[in-house]
Design an enzyme around this catalytic site. Structure first.
Site, PDB file in Angstrom:
ATOM      1  N   TYR A 154      62.128  11.923 -38.240  1.00  7.91           N
ATOM      2  CA  TYR A 154      63.088  12.656 -37.403  1.00  7.91           C
ATOM      3  C   TYR A 154      64.390  12.795 -38.159  1.00  7.91           C
ATOM      4  O   TYR A 154      64.886  11.825 -38.737  1.00  7.91           O
ATOM      5  CB  TYR A 154      63.315  11.889 -36.098  1.00  7.91           C
ATOM      6  CG  TYR A 154      64.322  12.492 -35.159  1.00  7.91           C
ATOM      7  CD1 TYR A 154      64.095  13.728 -34.557  1.00  7.91           C
ATOM      8  CD2 TYR A 154      65.513  11.831 -34.868  1.00  7.91           C
ATOM      9  CE1 TYR A 154      65.020  14.282 -33.672  1.00  7.91           C
ATOM     10  CE2 TYR A 154      66.445  12.369 -33.980  1.00  7.91           C
ATOM     11  CZ  TYR A 154      66.197  13.601 -33.385  1.00  7.91           C
ATOM     12  OH  TYR A 154      67.105  14.138 -32.512  1.00  7.91           O
ATOM     13  N   ASP A 249      67.210  10.548 -45.788  1.00 10.30           N
ATOM     14  CA  ASP A 249      67.884  10.505 -44.500  1.00 10.30           C
ATOM     15  C   ASP A 249      68.038   9.033 -44.135  1.00 10.30           C
ATOM     16  O   ASP A 249      67.112   8.399 -43.630  1.00 10.30           O
ATOM     17  CB  ASP A 249      67.077  11.267 -43.445  1.00 10.30           C
ATOM     18  CG  ASP A 249      67.757  11.222 -42.078  1.00 10.30           C
ATOM     19  OD1 ASP A 249      68.716  10.441 -41.914  1.00 10.30           O
ATOM     20  OD2 ASP A 249      67.311  11.956 -41.182  1.00 10.30           O
ATOM     21  N   LYS A 277      75.068   6.813 -37.563  1.00 12.95           N
ATOM     22  CA  LYS A 277      74.948   5.528 -36.877  1.00 12.95           C
ATOM     23  C   LYS A 277      75.948   4.474 -37.418  1.00 12.95           C
ATOM     24  O   LYS A 277      77.117   4.566 -37.105  1.00 12.95           O
ATOM     25  CB  LYS A 277      73.485   5.060 -36.901  1.00 12.95           C
ATOM     26  CG  LYS A 277      72.613   6.109 -36.164  1.00 12.95           C
ATOM     27  CD  LYS A 277      71.196   5.729 -35.869  1.00 12.95           C
ATOM     28  CE  LYS A 277      70.610   6.784 -34.921  1.00 12.95           C
ATOM     29  NZ  LYS A 277      69.444   7.490 -35.409  1.00 12.95           N
TER      30      LYS A 277
END
Ligand SMILES: *Cc1c(COP(=O)(O)O)cnc(C)c1O
Length: 441
Positions: A154, A249, A277
């Protein structure tokens, strides 16, 4: 347990239910991000009042040991005093200026000092934006169009990458999404995670037009699936052979699996890194970084356009600086490791005691729990074959007994520096009940 507890759904309580009903009237599904709606496990989400350290508290006054950590950012624990103070001090000086501040440079310097492959970094507002920018940058820098991504990985809800995506998209069973035109994903090639042959085939067919491989160095949006030995190294070799960029990522893995990110943990150097994050310490921050010559392809030094009214936001920068500066020397990660050892050993021991097929996987301060008899889970198909119904029942008994897990069998779990022995013992006591309930439904 002679009389295993029935899943009582004591928690969350009536106030959460009232809020959820009210929210659904003005917010689609009552939530601002789909996985929060508990669709993967059933029931009503807890509405949160506050959180501190390893614990999160809902509006009914229930206390939970938290393994969601805002889906990753809260590695120091909730409401870390230094982070809160930094944000409060900055807020008093004004919220946003639309002009540069020294804070942006301070955070950029911290990121560059901690992540070997990054010499220059552009701040954005989310992990999605970081992945989107990394993709545009890779295409702009190479003058090529195609991107290889992996089923079950994702990268936020970027149109071109929302194909066979993990996380909420998996829970909902959406293979892509309405609203994403075919033309937009025409240059997206989907390979199999931990299967180098599938990547080599894509290069053989389209090598001249592949701008980049986009990969989660640890797949964290299909539970927690580490790369098999040689996988990341093989991706690096293929990119070098065909002149494509390797984009990690690291929105989830960045500063979580190692102070130098997954690339330091595994010793494989990407060309471009997407962060999010933890880099914002709980505030909405993302970042894209890499070597100076690649990064200067971005405007204003280069032709690839990218911008943001609130990018490099002072409060996000303050939280990021206060977080990364505590992670930099590695002592936090060093302290977390034995706590996670204890937690996972305890979970496995209790699952075994009750005869439940259960497996844990971990990298650094992230981990996964699988309801399976398999000894290893390394492909998306292995994850899909796990017992999601058992997870749902485990989830609810844990919640009833004061442990807050992510409400989906496809999410990784996160531990923080604040998870002390008491928090872990409470988790294991709850797990004993939850496994017993699974064994004697
Ligand atoms: C969370 C996540 C994103 C998206 O970040 P948002 O801040 O939710 O937009 C992208 N990539 C990975 C690997 C993630 O875990």
């Amino acid at each position: 347990m002679s009389e295993p507890a029935q899943p009582s759904h004591r928690r969350p309580g009536p106030r959460s239910a009232e809020w959820f009903a009210r929210a659904a009237k003005t917010i689609p599904g009552g939530v601002n991000s789909p996985v929060r709606a508990f669709n993967g496990v059933g029931g009503t989400p807890a509405f949160i009042d506050h959180a501190r350290g390893a614990y999160i508290y809902d509006v009914d006054g229930n206390e939970y040991v938290d393994y969601v950590g805002s889906f990753g950012p809260m590695i120091l624990g909730h409401a870390d005093p230094a982070v809160v103070e930094a944000v409060q001090k900055q807020a008093a000086k004004g919220l946003s200026f639309g002009a540069p501040t020294g804070l942006e440079t301070e955070l950029a310097e911290l990121v560059c000092s901690m992540v070997d492959s990054i010499e220059s970094v552009r701040m954005v507002n989310s992990g999605t934006e970081a992945a989107m920018t990394a993709l545009r940058l890779a295409r702009g820098h190479t003058g090529r169009n195609k991107v290889i991504k992996f089923a079950g990985n994702y990268h936020g809800h970027v149109d071109a990458l929302l194909v066979n995506a993990g996380s909420g998209a998996l829970t909902l069973g959406i293979p892509g999404s309405p609203g994403v035109p075919e033309a937009v994903v025409a240059d997206t090639l989907v390979a199999t995670y931990n299967d180098l042959d599938s990547v080599a085939e894509a290069f053989k067919a389209h090598g001249d037009d592949i701008a980049c491989i986009m990969v989660e160095p640890v797949a964290g949006n299909m539970n927690c699936v580490p790369p098999v030995p040689g996988f990341l190294e093989g991706l690096r070799d293929l990119c070098d052979q065909y002149g494509a960029l390797l984009v990690f990522d690291e929105v989830m893995t960045g500063f979580r699996v190692h102070p130098g990110c997954a690339q330091a943990h595994f010793g494989v150097r990407p060309d471009v890194t997407a962060l999010g994050k933890i880099v914002g310490g709980g505030m909405p921050v993302g970042a894209v970084g890499g070597p100076r010559d690649v990064m200067e392809t971005l405007a204003p030094t280069g032709p690839v356009y990218q911008a943001g009214t609130l990018s490099g936001h002072p409060l996000g920068m303050a939280a990021g600086i206060a977080t990364l500066s505590q992670l930099r020397d590695g002592s936090v990660h060093k302290a977390i490791a034995p706590q996670l050892d204890k937690l996972l050993a305890g979970l496995n021991e209790r699952a075994q005691k009750h005869g439940i097929g259960f497996l844990t996987q971990r990298v650094g301060a992230m981990f996964g729990m699988f309801f399976t008899d398999a000894e290893q889970v390394s492909r998306f198909d292995d994850v899909a074959a796990c017992d999601t119904e058992a997870f749902g029942r485990f989830f609810h008994t844990m919640l009833d007994n004061g442990v807050y897990l992510a409400p989906s069998a496809f999410e990784a779990a996160f531990i923080s520096h604040a998870h002390d022995d008491t928090a872990i013992e409470r988790t294991l006591d709850a797990a004993d009940i939850a496994f017993a309930t699974l064994a004697h439904p």
